[in-house]
Structure formats: structure tokens, C-alpha cells
Design an enzyme around this catalytic site. Structure first.
Site, PDB file in Angstrom:
ATOM      1  N   LYS A   1      -8.370   3.518   0.199  1.00 24.43           N
ATOM      2  CA  LYS A   1      -7.407   4.596   0.455  1.00 24.43           C
ATOM      3  C   LYS A   1      -8.132   5.877   0.877  1.00 24.43           C
ATOM      4  O   LYS A   1      -9.353   5.973   0.780  1.00 24.43           O
ATOM      5  CB  LYS A   1      -6.535   4.820  -0.786  1.00 24.43           C
ATOM      6  CG  LYS A   1      -5.706   3.576  -1.163  1.00 24.43           C
ATOM      7  CD  LYS A   1      -4.564   3.308  -0.183  1.00 24.43           C
ATOM      8  CE  LYS A   1      -4.056   1.879  -0.155  1.00 24.43           C
ATOM      9  NZ  LYS A   1      -3.450   1.367  -1.363  1.00 24.43           N
TER      10      LYS A   1
HETATM   11  C1  PLP Z   1      -2.528   0.307  -2.015  1.00 16.43           C
HETATM   12  C2  PLP Z   1      -1.070   0.417  -2.106  1.00 16.43           C
HETATM   13  C3  PLP Z   1      -0.404   0.391  -3.340  1.00 16.43           C
HETATM   14  C4  PLP Z   1      -1.090   0.033  -4.622  1.00 16.43           C
HETATM   15  O1  PLP Z   1      -2.098   0.898  -4.978  1.00 16.43           O
HETATM   16  P1  PLP Z   1      -2.995   0.502  -6.265  1.00 16.43           P
HETATM   17  O2  PLP Z   1      -3.655   1.800  -6.600  1.00 16.43           O
HETATM   18  O3  PLP Z   1      -3.956  -0.546  -5.774  1.00 16.43           O
HETATM   19  O4  PLP Z   1      -2.096   0.010  -7.303  1.00 16.43           O
HETATM   20  C5  PLP Z   1       0.952   0.643  -3.365  1.00 16.43           C
HETATM   21  N1  PLP Z   1       1.643   0.872  -2.242  1.00 16.43           N
HETATM   22  C6  PLP Z   1       1.042   0.882  -1.029  1.00 16.43           C
HETATM   23  C7  PLP Z   1       1.859   1.194   0.171  1.00 16.43           C
HETATM   24  C8  PLP Z   1      -0.327   0.629  -0.918  1.00 16.43           C
HETATM   25  O5  PLP Z   1      -0.900   0.593   0.286  1.00 16.43           O
END
Ligand code: PLP
Length: 403
Positions: free
Chosen positions: A204
Site C-alpha cells: 500500500k
Molecule cells: C489491501 C486492501 C484491504 C485489506 O487491507 P489489510 O490491511 O491487508 O487488511 C482492504 N480493501 C482493499 C480495497 C484493499 O486493497
């Protein structure tokens, strides 16, 4: 935000295999040297679970997105579940969400005790439009709450979707896993709806490895999430060990184990200090792709915000029918050239478990099925070099040319 004095490092370019161009991974995680040092500092203190670093990260993060409160948790999925539980809706409430998202949002709704209702998406944005949100809500007899996504980092008009779905803004939770640094019009994502959930997963825009955050302007909601993230205990370990803190605690609510550690928080604080710089690079990468790919027939470029700021978590093109090869074959051909790509997302209704768990329109979700067949996420991160972007664009141009 403080800008670092020196530029982000150029990505290390791996040596190309014989007869191939520049290999480019789909994404690389940038951890600043400051973040590395901050971790070592925390380890040296001997307090490595939730403590003062978490408190400071929450304060700095809340300020960054102009929210009153931020609550750090173990993931965005946990953030979504805790936010939904903190709304205190009756069990089995209907929660509308896009089918074109990561399955974590559907898991969060189910684990909060509710029923996910899947909305179809617009072909251009890949997100529900007011029309598709209204249609999905109408067909299931109305919904009680809404999870809104800003897919790829493209801002969604949260209020317009909520109004179309017939959901008041205080029953809206945003999945902002792609959207740290995004603005909807004049408002930063993080201070729009009742609760906004962020991810610090390795890929991210603000990578820690794992971690999440809820931001809100509602102090009661924040307090409930704070308590629920650590077993529902009335006092966490940090407060019990503070001067004057006693050993006694109560468990008065049904919680989960989803706290963030000081090691993660210290990394997050340092990463936040170079976040604007990372975002500047992502914007430049998107502009470079736009300029080069505008000339490639059969590819549609990602939409630009109508009103607001894109976070460029993903740079996803559409491989149209007049491109020389189909999307799946293009993925294989790029992989042979050492270029990594990905697909965001396999729609939730195409995942076998969730097909049986979620409500969806009787006519299916043809918009999402169409987007899924043609979408392709190109290499994008904060340290990809211009030469690497150019190599990806050249490969796309070559593969699209009839030989
Ligand atoms: C990565 C992601 C999540 C989950 O994030 P985590 O921190 O891994 O739980 C939720 N929604 C979207 C759109 C994502 O891309």
C-alpha cells in the site's frame, strides 16, 4: 509534511536475462532509512507492543487526514470490522459494498455479523455509480449501511453514493486502503464519513508490512473501537503500567485482538514523514504512463478525478477488444519479458465462498464482470524509475503492434 532533504533512492535495476529488456516488478516496497532506525530505537526501549509510539502515530495520522481521532489496528480488514461493529447496527443488517474490491471488505461485514449486498460498477471507474448503488439497494428492499471504496486511489463522491443508496452518512464506512492522500473535492479522505479505514499492508502507499487505521470525528465511536481492538478490555497493558495505572480491568464489550505494536507504529511515523514525497513520485509515474500510452491503440487509460486528488495506488489500464491480444495473453507476454502486472480485483461474487454469503442482483453484476475481463494493473510504486516506466510502455506498444 516535512520533505526529506534527499531524493528517494533510485530503484535497484536487476540485470536483464539474456535477450530480454529491463525486468520490472509489479511493485516494490520502500522503507525509509529513518523507519529502519526508528524500529531499532523501539526495540532498544524494551516496550515493543502497543504503547507511546502507537499514541503518537495516531495523533500524527489524524492530523494528516484532518480527522479528530485515529485508532491504530492490525489491518484494514480489522479496521473495517471494528468500524462496522462500532456502528451498533442490529445483527444481520444489510451493508452495501462494491463487488469490485478486495475480499477483506466482505469478510469484515460477515465477521461483524452483517450481510453484504454487492453493487455493480461503472465501466469507466470500476466503482459503483449512484445508479448501480441505488439499483442494488432497491432490489434487496433497502440497505442499512454502506462501505465505500476509492478504487486505485480515484476519489468517489461518498455523499452522492450514500444518498443514492438511501443510507445516512453516519452509517457510511470508507475502505480507504487505496486512498491515503486522496481528496474528494476539498476534503481529505479520512474526514468525510463516520469512519475511514486505511491499510499499511506491504504494497500500500504507506507501507509498514501489516497494519491499519480508523479515522473518525466521533469520539464515542473512537472509544468503542479502541476498547474492541484489544479484547474489549477497559484498560490496555500500556495504561495499566503507566504511573497510577492499576492491574484491574473489566471486559464489558465483545472485542477482538487487533491492536498495533509500537514497532509498527514507529515505522509508520517515519514513513508518514516521507509520504508526500512518495505520493509526488506516484503522480509523476502516472503522468509518464499517460503520456506514453495515449499513443497505444486498444488501451484505455485510467480515469482522472472529476473533482479531487488521485492517490495512484494502482495504475490500471483497460485492454480493449481492438488491442492485438487479450488481457490474459498480454499478462503472459509481459511476464516473459520480466514485467510484473496484476489484476484488481477478482469480483467478490466470483469467489466461491462469497457467492453463497452475499446478496446480489438477480440479473448478476455484468458491469463488474466486464471490467474484470479487461483491467490490468501496471507496475506502480514510489521508487519505480523513469527507465522502468518507459520499458513497460515500450513493451505494451510492441505487443499491441501486429507483427
Ligand atoms: C489491501 C486492501 C484491504 C485489506 O487491507 P489489510 O490491511 O491487508 O487488511 C482492504 N480493501 C482493499 C480495497 C484493499 O486493497
Amino acid at each position: 509534511m516535512v520533505e526529506l532533504a534527499r531524493p528517494l533512492p533510485a530503484a535497484r535495476v536487476r540485470k536483464a536475462p539474456e535477450g530480454h529488456g529491463t525486468p520490472v516488478p509489479f511493485t516494490r516496497t520502500y522503507i525509509s532509512p529513518e523507519a529502519g532506525r526508528a524500529v531499532l530505537d523501539v526495540l532498544a526501549t524494551g516496550w515493543i507492543t502497543s504503547g507511546q509510539q502507537v499514541v503518537d502515530f495516531e495523533d500524527e495520522f489524524a492530523r494528516y487526514v484532518s480527522a479528530d481521532e485515529a485508532v491504530a489496528v492490525s489491518s484494514c480488514t480489522a479496521a473495517l470490522e471494528l468500524s462496522l461493529r462500532a456502528l451498533q447496527l442490529p445483527p444481520r443488517s444489510k451493508v452495501l459494498m462494491s463487488t469490485m474490491t478486495f475480499c477483506g471488505a466482505a469478510a469484515a461485514i460477515a465477521h461483524a455479523g452483517h450481510l453484504a449486498v454487492l453493487a455493480d460498477v461503472d465501466d469507466v471507474t470500476g466503482m459503483p455509480s449512484p445508479a448501480t448503488a441505488a439499483a442494488a439497494a432497491r432490489e434487496c428492499g433497502g440497505v442499512d449501511a454502506l462501505v465505500v471504496i476509492h478504487l486505485a486511489g480515484l476519489p468517489t463522491d461518498v455523499a452522492a453514493i450514500a444518498e443514492a443508496a438511501g443510507v445516512p452518512l453516519h452509517h457510511v464506512v470508507e475502505d480507504a486502503a487505496h486512498a491515503l492522500g486522496t481528496w474528494v473535492g476539498q476534503t481529505p479522505v479520512g474526514s468525510i464519513s463516520r469512519a475511514t479505514c486505511f491499510s499499511f499492508y506491504a504494497t500500500k502507499n504507506l507501507p509498514i508490512g501489516e497494519g491499519g487505521m480508523v479515522t473518525t470525528d466521533d469520539p464515542d465511536l473512537a472509544a468503542r473501537i479502541r476498547q474492541m481492538r484489544l479484547h474489549g478490555m477497559s484498560k490496555d497493558a500500556w495504561r495499566r503500567y503507566l504511573p497510577g495505572g492499576g492491574w484491574r480491568y473489566d471486559v464489558a464489550v465483545d472485542g477482538i485482538k487487533a491492536n498495533m505494536t509500537d514497532v509498527q507504529a514507529a515505522m509508520g511515523r517515519a514513513q508518514l514523514r516521507c509520504f508526500d514525497q512518495m505520493q509526488t513520485r506516484r503522480r509523476a509515474v502516472a503522468a509518464r504512463y499517460d503520456a506514453a500510452l495515449a499513443w497505444v491503440p486498444g488501451l484505455r487509460l485510467p480515469p482522472r478525478p472529476v473533482d479531487g486528488t488521485h492517490a495512484w495506488h494502482l495504475y490500471a489500464v483497460r485492454v480493449l477488444p481492438d488491442y492485438r491480444v487479450g488481457r490474459d495473453e498480454l499478462i503472459d507476454r509481459l511476464r516473459e519479458r520480466g514485467i510484473g502486472t496484476s489484476v484488481h480485483f477478482i469480483p467478490v461474487h466470483q469467489l466461491s465462498w462469497y457467492r453463497g454469503q452475499c446478496l446480489q442482483p438477480a440479473a448478476g453484476l455484468p458491469g463488474a464482470d466486464g471490467v474484470f475481463e479487461r483491467t490490468l494493473s501496471l507496475p506502480m510504486d514510489a521508487i519505480i524509475s523513469d527507465a522502468e516506466v518507459d520499458a513497460v510502455c515500450a513493451a505494451l506498444a510492441e505487443e499491441g503492434r501486429a507483427s
